[in-house]
Design a protein around this motif. Structure first.
Motif, PDB file in Angstrom:
ATOM      1  N   SER A 163     -27.149  -4.127  24.801  1.00 31.08           N
ATOM      2  CA  SER A 163     -25.751  -3.782  24.504  1.00 31.08           C
ATOM      3  C   SER A 163     -24.800  -4.126  25.641  1.00 31.08           C
ATOM      4  N   TYR A 164     -25.223  -5.011  26.541  1.00 34.30           N
ATOM      5  CA  TYR A 164     -24.385  -5.275  27.713  1.00 34.30           C
ATOM      6  C   TYR A 164     -23.039  -5.910  27.375  1.00 34.30           C
ATOM      7  N   HIS A 165     -22.982  -6.601  26.239  1.00 34.94           N
ATOM      8  CA  HIS A 165     -21.695  -7.186  25.843  1.00 34.94           C
ATOM      9  C   HIS A 165     -20.678  -6.107  25.493  1.00 34.94           C
ATOM     10  N   ARG A 166     -21.157  -4.882  25.273  1.00 35.82           N
ATOM     11  CA  ARG A 166     -20.227  -3.791  24.949  1.00 35.82           C
ATOM     12  C   ARG A 166     -19.791  -3.029  26.193  1.00 35.82           C
ATOM     13  N   LEU A 167     -20.220  -3.502  27.353  1.00 39.45           N
ATOM     14  CA  LEU A 167     -19.935  -2.808  28.609  1.00 39.45           C
ATOM     15  C   LEU A 167     -18.435  -2.603  28.859  1.00 39.45           C
ATOM     16  N   PRO A 168     -17.587  -3.613  28.662  1.00 35.60           N
ATOM     17  CA  PRO A 168     -16.153  -3.402  28.907  1.00 35.60           C
ATOM     18  C   PRO A 168     -15.591  -2.246  28.073  1.00 35.60           C
ATOM     19  N   GLU A 169     -15.997  -2.196  26.810  1.00 32.08           N
ATOM     20  CA  GLU A 169     -15.582  -1.104  25.910  1.00 32.08           C
ATOM     21  C   GLU A 169     -16.081   0.253  26.432  1.00 32.08           C
ATOM     22  N   LEU A 170     -17.353   0.273  26.836  1.00 29.67           N
ATOM     23  CA  LEU A 170     -17.954   1.521  27.305  1.00 29.67           C
ATOM     24  C   LEU A 170     -17.284   1.977  28.595  1.00 29.67           C
ATOM     25  N   GLU A 171     -16.967   1.006  29.444  1.00 26.20           N
ATOM     26  CA  GLU A 171     -16.304   1.321  30.713  1.00 26.20           C
ATOM     27  C   GLU A 171     -14.952   1.969  30.431  1.00 26.20           C
ATOM     28  N   ALA A 172     -14.218   1.424  29.460  1.00 26.50           N
ATOM     29  CA  ALA A 172     -12.890   1.973  29.131  1.00 26.50           C
ATOM     30  C   ALA A 172     -13.033   3.409  28.637  1.00 26.50           C
ATOM     31  N   ARG A 173     -14.066   3.659  27.830  1.00 31.49           N
ATOM     32  CA  ARG A 173     -14.281   5.027  27.329  1.00 31.49           C
ATOM     33  C   ARG A 173     -14.594   5.976  28.480  1.00 31.49           C
ATOM     34  N   ALA A 174     -15.450   5.527  29.395  1.00 27.67           N
ATOM     35  CA  ALA A 174     -15.809   6.362  30.547  1.00 27.67           C
ATOM     36  C   ALA A 174     -14.574   6.653  31.403  1.00 27.67           C
ATOM     37  N   ARG A 175     -13.765   5.623  31.645  1.00 30.65           N
ATOM     38  CA  ARG A 175     -12.503   5.783  32.402  1.00 30.65           C
ATOM     39  C   ARG A 175     -11.605   6.831  31.772  1.00 30.65           C
ATOM     40  N   ASP A 176     -11.684   6.907  30.449  1.00 32.29           N
ATOM     41  CA  ASP A 176     -10.876   7.840  29.666  1.00 32.29           C
ATOM     42  C   ASP A 176     -11.399   9.264  29.742  1.00 32.29           C
ATOM     43  N   GLY A 177     -12.501   9.440  30.445  1.00 34.55           N
ATOM     44  CA  GLY A 177     -13.072  10.774  30.577  1.00 34.55           C
ATOM     45  C   GLY A 177     -14.093  11.130  29.511  1.00 34.55           C
ATOM     46  N   GLN A 178     -14.443  10.144  28.654  1.00 31.55           N
ATOM     47  CA  GLN A 178     -15.460  10.425  27.634  1.00 31.55           C
ATOM     48  C   GLN A 178     -16.833  10.009  28.145  1.00 31.55           C
ATOM     49  N   ILE A 204     -20.297   6.862  36.959  1.00 35.14           N
ATOM     50  CA  ILE A 204     -21.699   6.535  37.193  1.00 35.14           C
ATOM     51  C   ILE A 204     -22.341   6.110  35.877  1.00 35.14           C
ATOM     52  N   GLY A 205     -22.963   4.931  35.911  1.00 36.05           N
ATOM     53  CA  GLY A 205     -23.591   4.396  34.706  1.00 36.05           C
ATOM     54  C   GLY A 205     -25.066   4.108  34.935  1.00 36.05           C
ATOM     55  N   VAL A 206     -25.853   4.242  33.859  1.00 37.24           N
ATOM     56  CA  VAL A 206     -27.264   3.873  33.905  1.00 37.24           C
ATOM     57  C   VAL A 206     -27.491   2.807  32.846  1.00 37.24           C
ATOM     58  N   ALA A 207     -28.004   1.654  33.286  1.00 29.90           N
ATOM     59  CA  ALA A 207     -28.317   0.540  32.377  1.00 29.90           C
ATOM     60  C   ALA A 207     -29.819   0.276  32.454  1.00 29.90           C
ATOM     61  N   GLY A 208     -30.284  -0.701  31.706  1.00 26.45           N
ATOM     62  CA  GLY A 208     -31.675  -1.131  31.823  1.00 26.45           C
ATOM     63  C   GLY A 208     -32.634  -0.329  30.972  1.00 26.45           C
ATOM     64  N   ALA A 214     -19.998   7.793  27.443  1.00 31.65           N
ATOM     65  CA  ALA A 214     -20.191   6.561  26.686  1.00 31.65           C
ATOM     66  C   ALA A 214     -21.675   6.224  26.632  1.00 31.65           C
ATOM     67  N   LEU A 215     -22.193   6.021  25.410  1.00 30.89           N
ATOM     68  CA  LEU A 215     -23.625   5.756  25.241  1.00 30.89           C
ATOM     69  C   LEU A 215     -23.814   4.649  24.204  1.00 30.89           C
ATOM     70  N   ASP A 216     -24.625   3.649  24.539  1.00 27.92           N
ATOM     71  CA  ASP A 216     -24.974   2.623  23.553  1.00 27.92           C
ATOM     72  C   ASP A 216     -26.375   2.111  23.826  1.00 27.92           C
ATOM     73  N   THR A 217     -27.303   2.460  22.932  1.00 28.69           N
ATOM     74  CA  THR A 217     -28.673   1.959  23.072  1.00 28.69           C
ATOM     75  C   THR A 217     -29.131   1.336  21.754  1.00 28.69           C
ATOM     76  N   ASP A 218     -28.169   0.732  21.028  1.00 24.69           N
ATOM     77  CA  ASP A 218     -28.517   0.056  19.763  1.00 24.69           C
ATOM     78  C   ASP A 218     -29.227  -1.250  20.042  1.00 24.69           C
ATOM     79  N   PHE A 219     -29.883  -1.771  19.006  1.00 23.23           N
ATOM     80  CA  PHE A 219     -30.369  -3.150  19.042  1.00 23.23           C
ATOM     81  C   PHE A 219     -29.509  -3.945  18.069  1.00 23.23           C
ATOM     82  N   PRO A 220     -28.313  -4.369  18.486  1.00 21.76           N
ATOM     83  CA  PRO A 220     -27.415  -5.023  17.525  1.00 21.76           C
ATOM     84  C   PRO A 220     -27.942  -6.400  17.125  1.00 21.76           C
TER      85      PRO A 220
END
Ligand code: SAH
Ligand code: SF4
Ligand code: F3S
Length: 435
Positions: A108-123, A79-83, A125-131
């Motif tokens: 940070s939506y471009h980092r979504l694939p990375e974040l998804e992989a972390r979540a799948r791994d059981g971690q 379960i993810g929360v965006a926006g 995943a949080l990213d609210t930076d302004f890159p």
């Protein structure tokens, strides 16, 4: 190959979230996800949230509550929360709802694939930076599938205006414009896939500066694309309505005669306390100049009632402004205190006062909209058809003024642009016949 994973996205808030959800679905498509319409079916649920008013933000938590059972049945469900709630509340969301695996802010939506992989791994995943990088540069290109006749295209994001009531400058960050060449190539691609009308999106879209001649320059460049029939843009701020953009409304045929230009209040005192940086006289002046070049322009607006310190006289100034302008459509809200914004610290009006004012305002707006819509009967409009209507043989599309128009005729298809004579005005739409 393993079976595709299923992605369920629920979108709240403004059109920019609709666009972002499409782009997120595409980005996760690259990770093996296919869309599903049912949360119960999903391997990943993503809520794309809105923080603009208290009710909008609270919806997220009640929706998450409904997924508790699903998560218990299906421990692999992510379960993810965006926006904007993700941006505003960050890790707090996981504290309130520990079943949330992933929180990602709009930048940070471009980092979504990375974040998804972390979540799948059981971690978690949080990213609210302004890159620094442009998220759209990194998102996968839209696949070449056919699509409907209308599309949104984000050209500008963020806001530097800091209206005293508003969270957007905090959730979407500073104003950023995408370069014109990228927007043009994305638009060409959309047109190749069947799109005939593009709505350019930005929190302050008319502050766009990715083209040397601003938004007007971008619109004129887009108008050069064969096959693109209509251009719209939203949302504009009065202070960024420059001469070139006003002129474009007079002489750029593909630019539709409809403008969403929120004013929020008709009282100079309240405008000042809202930090809107313009007066009611300046707003009237912009409308006059627009109507000089485009007399049939339909205007739309946003209004807030019950802002701190709003007196009965201030409120009547708003009603008077509405009477003078004449809105074809409008959105109105009771002021809602937002944590971290200056107006939230001020003395608040009683809820009953806000309720009563909202009712009066909406009654006026509804009357006005209905009268303007009824005045379309007998007139000819152009309609871009989008989908079948409720009755057999009927298609529904939008007029240049954004009215929904129903027409029953043989052989009409989505994407057809036809002249229509309006014959009837109903509660929410017009009925017409082909000319
Ligand atoms: N960027 C756009 C839209 C901002 S949000 C603009 O500047 O117009 C859309 C609308 O929500 C606003 O125009 C305003 O009318 C309303 N809104 C924003 N913050 C609000 C608040 N705290 N309470 C009630 N309405 C609000
Ligand atoms: Fe919010 Fe004002 Fe910016 Fe619009 S202009 S997004 S209302 S701060
Ligand atoms: Fe809501 Fe964020 Fe849009 S707060 S209105 S989703 S910019």
């Amino acid at each position: 190959m393993s079976a595709p994973k299923k992605l369920y996205i629920k979108t709240y808030g403004c059109q920019m979230n609709v666009y972002d959800s499409e782009r997120m679905a595409e980005a996760l498509g690259g990770e093996g996800y296919v869309p599903t319409e049912s949360a119960a079916d999903a391997d990943m649920i993503l809520l794309n949230t809105c923080h603009i008013r208290e009710k909008a933000a609270e919806k997220v938590y009640s929706e998450l509550g409904r997924y508790k059972g699903l998560k218990a049945e299906k421990p692999d469900l992510k379960i993810g929360v965006a926006g904007c709630v993700a941006q505003a509340e960050g890790a707090e969301i996981m504290r309130r709802q520990p079943m949330v695996d992933l929180v990602v802010g709009p930048q940070s939506y471009h980092r979504l694939p990375e974040l998804e992989a972390r979540a799948r791994d059981g971690q978690k995943a949080l990213d609210t930076d302004f890159p620094e990088e442009d998220k759209f540069d990194h998102l996968k290109a839209r696949p070449k599938a056919r699509r409907g006749p209308t599309a949104f295209l984000t050209v500008q994001e963020g806001c530097d205006k800091f209206c005293a009531f508003c969270v957007v400058p905090y959730t979407r960050g500073a104003e950023v414009s995408r370069p014109a060449d990228r927007i043009l190539s994305e638009a060409r691609d959309l047109v190749e896939r069947g799109v005939r009308e593009i709505t350019l999106l930005g929190q302050n879209v008319n502050a766009y500066h990715g083209h040397e001649r601003g938004l007007a320059g971008l619109i004129r460049a887009l108008a050069g694309i064969d096959g693109l029939a209509r251009i719209r843009f939203t949302t504009s701020h009065p202070n960024d309505m420059d001469d070139e953009l006003i002129a474009a409304h007079g002489d750029c045929e593909k630019l539709m005669p409809y403008l969403h230009l929120p004013v929020q209040s008709g009282s100079d005192h309240i405008l000042k306390r809202m930090n809107r940086q313009h007066t009611r006289a300046q707003y009237f002046d912009i409308i006059d100049r627009l109507r000089k070049v485009r007399p049939d322009l339909h205007l739309s607006g946003d209004f807030i009632v019950g802002f701190p310190e709003e007196t009965e006289a201030d409120f009547e100034d708003t009603l008077d402004l509405i009477e003078r302008v004449g809105y074809g459509s409008a959105f109105s809200f009771k002021y809602s205190t937002r944590p971290g914004t200056p107006a939230a610290e001020r003395a608040q009006l009683d809820e009953e006062v806000k309720d009563a004012r909202l009712q009066r305002l909406q009654a006026l707006l509804t009357r006005q909209q209905r009268a303007l819509q009824d005045a379309m009967v007998g007139r000819e409009v152009s309609v871009l058809f989008e989908k079948p209507g409720r009755l057999p043989g009927q298609m529904v599309g939008k007029s240049e003024y954004l009215h929904a128009v129903h027409v029953a005729a043989d052989g009409l298809a989505a994407g057809d642009l036809r002249r229509v004579r309006v014959v009837e005005s109903g509660p929410n739409s017009l009925k017409g016949v082909l000319v």
